[in-house]
Design a protein around this motif. Structure first.
Motif, PDB file in Angstrom:
ATOM      1  N   LEU A  63       0.813  -1.210   0.000  1.00  0.00           N
ATOM      2  CA  LEU A  63       0.000   0.000   0.000  1.00  0.00           C
ATOM      3  C   LEU A  63       0.849   1.263   0.000  1.00  0.00           C
ATOM      4  CD1 LEU A  63      -2.775  -1.042   2.548  1.00  0.00           C
ATOM      5  CD2 LEU A  63      -2.880  -1.070   0.046  1.00  0.00           C
ATOM      6  N   LEU A  64       0.404   2.217  -0.791  1.00  0.00           N
ATOM      7  CA  LEU A  64       1.023   3.531  -0.849  1.00  0.00           C
ATOM      8  C   LEU A  64       0.060   4.572  -0.300  1.00  0.00           C
ATOM      9  CD1 LEU A  64       2.433   3.445  -4.498  1.00  0.00           C
ATOM     10  CD2 LEU A  64       3.795   3.259  -2.400  1.00  0.00           C
ATOM     11  N   ASP A  65       0.617   5.658   0.251  1.00  0.00           N
ATOM     12  CA  ASP A  65      -0.194   6.804   0.614  1.00  0.00           C
ATOM     13  C   ASP A  65      -0.841   7.376  -0.651  1.00  0.00           C
ATOM     14  OD1 ASP A  65      -0.773   9.033   2.748  1.00  0.00           O
ATOM     15  OD2 ASP A  65      -0.099  10.079   0.947  1.00  0.00           O
ATOM     16  N   ILE A  66      -2.032   7.968  -0.503  1.00  0.00           N
ATOM     17  CA  ILE A  66      -2.744   8.443  -1.694  1.00  0.00           C
ATOM     18  C   ILE A  66      -1.992   9.563  -2.411  1.00  0.00           C
ATOM     19  CG2 ILE A  66      -4.996   7.744  -0.833  1.00  0.00           C
ATOM     20  CD1 ILE A  66      -5.550  10.710  -0.239  1.00  0.00           C
ATOM     21  N   HIS A  67      -1.065  10.224  -1.720  1.00  0.00           N
ATOM     22  CA  HIS A  67      -0.310  11.309  -2.346  1.00  0.00           C
ATOM     23  C   HIS A  67       0.994  10.828  -2.983  1.00  0.00           C
ATOM     24  CE1 HIS A  67      -3.123  14.091  -0.536  1.00  0.00           C
ATOM     25  NE2 HIS A  67      -2.875  13.598   0.650  1.00  0.00           N
ATOM     26  N   SER A  68       1.293   9.540  -2.821  1.00  0.00           N
ATOM     27  CA  SER A  68       2.557   9.010  -3.337  1.00  0.00           C
ATOM     28  C   SER A  68       2.424   8.629  -4.803  1.00  0.00           C
ATOM     29  CB  SER A  68       2.980   7.777  -2.533  1.00  0.00           C
ATOM     30  OG  SER A  68       3.167   8.103  -1.174  1.00  0.00           O
ATOM     31  N   PRO A  69       3.505   8.770  -5.563  1.00  0.00           N
ATOM     32  CA  PRO A  69       3.472   8.313  -6.958  1.00  0.00           C
ATOM     33  C   PRO A  69       3.398   6.794  -7.010  1.00  0.00           C
ATOM     34  CG  PRO A  69       5.687   8.992  -6.338  1.00  0.00           C
ATOM     35  CD  PRO A  69       4.807   9.376  -5.194  1.00  0.00           C
TER      36      PRO A  69
END
Length: 422
Positions: A204-210
């Protein structure tokens, strides 16, 4: 942390959806209450019954613009033999009549105004003709009117002491109008449950991460936050947890202490890195169930720790969504006093073939519509638990029974209305 191979994750006893719901609902406890202003109460649920402090209306009220009269004075009135009455007063809304009406008089009255003593009916303005004679105003009536016509008697809507809203009632526009009419500017409502939300998975990535190869942005946390808010709760969003069971246990335990219950999404299946299965094997709480006879979301798991729920929902968006509607929303509703906590059911005709065959009940994201006077329903997209586009267009879950050879268009099926359609 190395992946833990716990044998219990493979020894799961599946329960029916209704049994899983029963296990949850019987453990739901009402939340605490607080007093809020009426203008801040939208969407909240009453923490006590509300009774009428007075009759409604508390005076005899006109239902029309016209003239207040004694009905018997119009007896025999016809175009050939009209009845003539003298107009003795003009009664606007909000004023108190100064004169009583008798068999020879009438009072001009507005809709909602107080009917004068002596009058027992209001004749519509359009059914009269007004004229002047010797400096006085008269009306000519060419049709009989019955006693009680166009007059709302005292208490016709509500009588003093009558129950007007039950504990657990949701405050919407109509409820607010009723409370305001009785002068209730503050009311006791249930507190909104605080719900901690975690997504698990090293992918999972943060929603602001590319975007990165092999990784996805954390969308389930935000979907669950909106669902919690829609059901009256306060979502508490936490940073996603990587595939580390010990770290997950610490964070979830801390959140348990600071919230009313916890929802996790992901890590609930039987894979090597499904850490929620490890947590439920190791914790000191009570397992309610760890497998449900449904698709999607059969590994959905629920437990209790110190009278607080821990829900472990699937990481697949569709399965996570279904798990919330079937199991988490009832808890949020129940904590806020709603009487019927399971999503409402109905029946509809299937608008298109559904050919998937499964050993479990399948809960398909669907959209209802009316055609030729019949309620129909069809799925909103491919029935895959990993797909999220179909969620936004759904207003119900189509229940497809297990076995058989699929379900054909035109067959009657059960549907579950989604919570936001309450």
């Amino acid at each position: 942390m190395e992946p833990s191979y716990q044998p219990n994750r493979f020894r799961r006893k599946a329960v029916q959806v209704e049994e899983a719901q029963r296990k949850i609902i019987e453990l739901v406890r009402l939340g605490e209450s607080e007093v809020v202003r009426l203008e801040d109460a939208f969407g909240r649920r009453l923490a006590c019954d509300v009774h009428a402090a007075n009759d409604m209306p508390h005076f005899r009220r006109s239902g029309m613009d016209g003239f207040a009269v004694q009905a018997e004075a119009t007896a025999g009135a016809s175009p050939e033999s009209p009845v003539t009455l003298e107009v003795i007063e003009n009664i606007p809304c909000g004023s108190r009549p100064a004169k009583a009406v008798n068999g020879k008089t009438a009072s001009r009255i507005m809709t909602g105004a107080m009917v004068p003593d002596g009058a027992d009916a209001v004749i519509m303005l359009e059914m009269t003709e007004t004229f002047e004679r010797d400096g006085k105003t008269f009306i000519s009536i060419k049709k009989e009117i019955l006693a009680g016509q166009n007059v709302a008697p005292i208490g016709v809507e509500v009588t003093t002491g009558e129950l007007i809203l039950e504990k657990g009632a949701k405050i919407n526009a109509g409820e607010a109008a009723l409370l305001a009419a009785f002068g209730i500017g503050e009311l006791s409502v249930f507190k909104r449950p605080r719900v901690a939300i975690f997504s698990t998975g090293s992918e999972l990535l943060d929603i602001h991460s590319p975007l990165e190869p092999g990784k996805i942005r954390n969308s389930n946390t935000y979907m669950l936050a909106m669902l919690v808010r829609d059901a009256g709760g306060i979502p508490q969003l936490h940073e996603s947890i990587p595939d580390d069971a010990e770290l997950a246990m610490r964070r979830i335990s801390a959140a348990m202490a600071a919230s009313d219950f916890v929802i996790t999404t992901g890590g609930v299946s039987v894979g090597d890195y499904d850490i929620m299965a490890d947590i439920f094997d190791a914790w000191d709480g009570t397992m309610l169930f760890n497998k449900v006879t449904m698709r999607p979301g059969s590994p959905t798991t629920a437990g209790m720790w110190k009278e607080k729920f821990l829900f472990a929902l699937s990481g697949n968006p569709g399965a996570c969504f279904v798990g919330f509607e079937l199991f988490v929303r009832p808890v949020l509703w129940g904590m806020q006093g709603k009487m019927e906590v399971t999503p409402p059911k109905a029946t509809a005709f299937l608008g298109e073939d559904f050919q998937k065959v499964n050993a479990y009940h399948r809960f398909v994201r669907g959209k209802s519509y009316v055609e030729n006077g019949r309620l129909l329903v069809k799925q909103t997209g491919p029935d895959r638990s990993s797909l999220m586009l179909s969620i936004k267009d759904s207003d119900c879950l189509i229940v497809i029974p297990p076995g058989g050879s699929g379900t054909s268009a035109g067959e009657l099926v059960d549907i579950i209305k989604l919570g936001w359609a309450e």
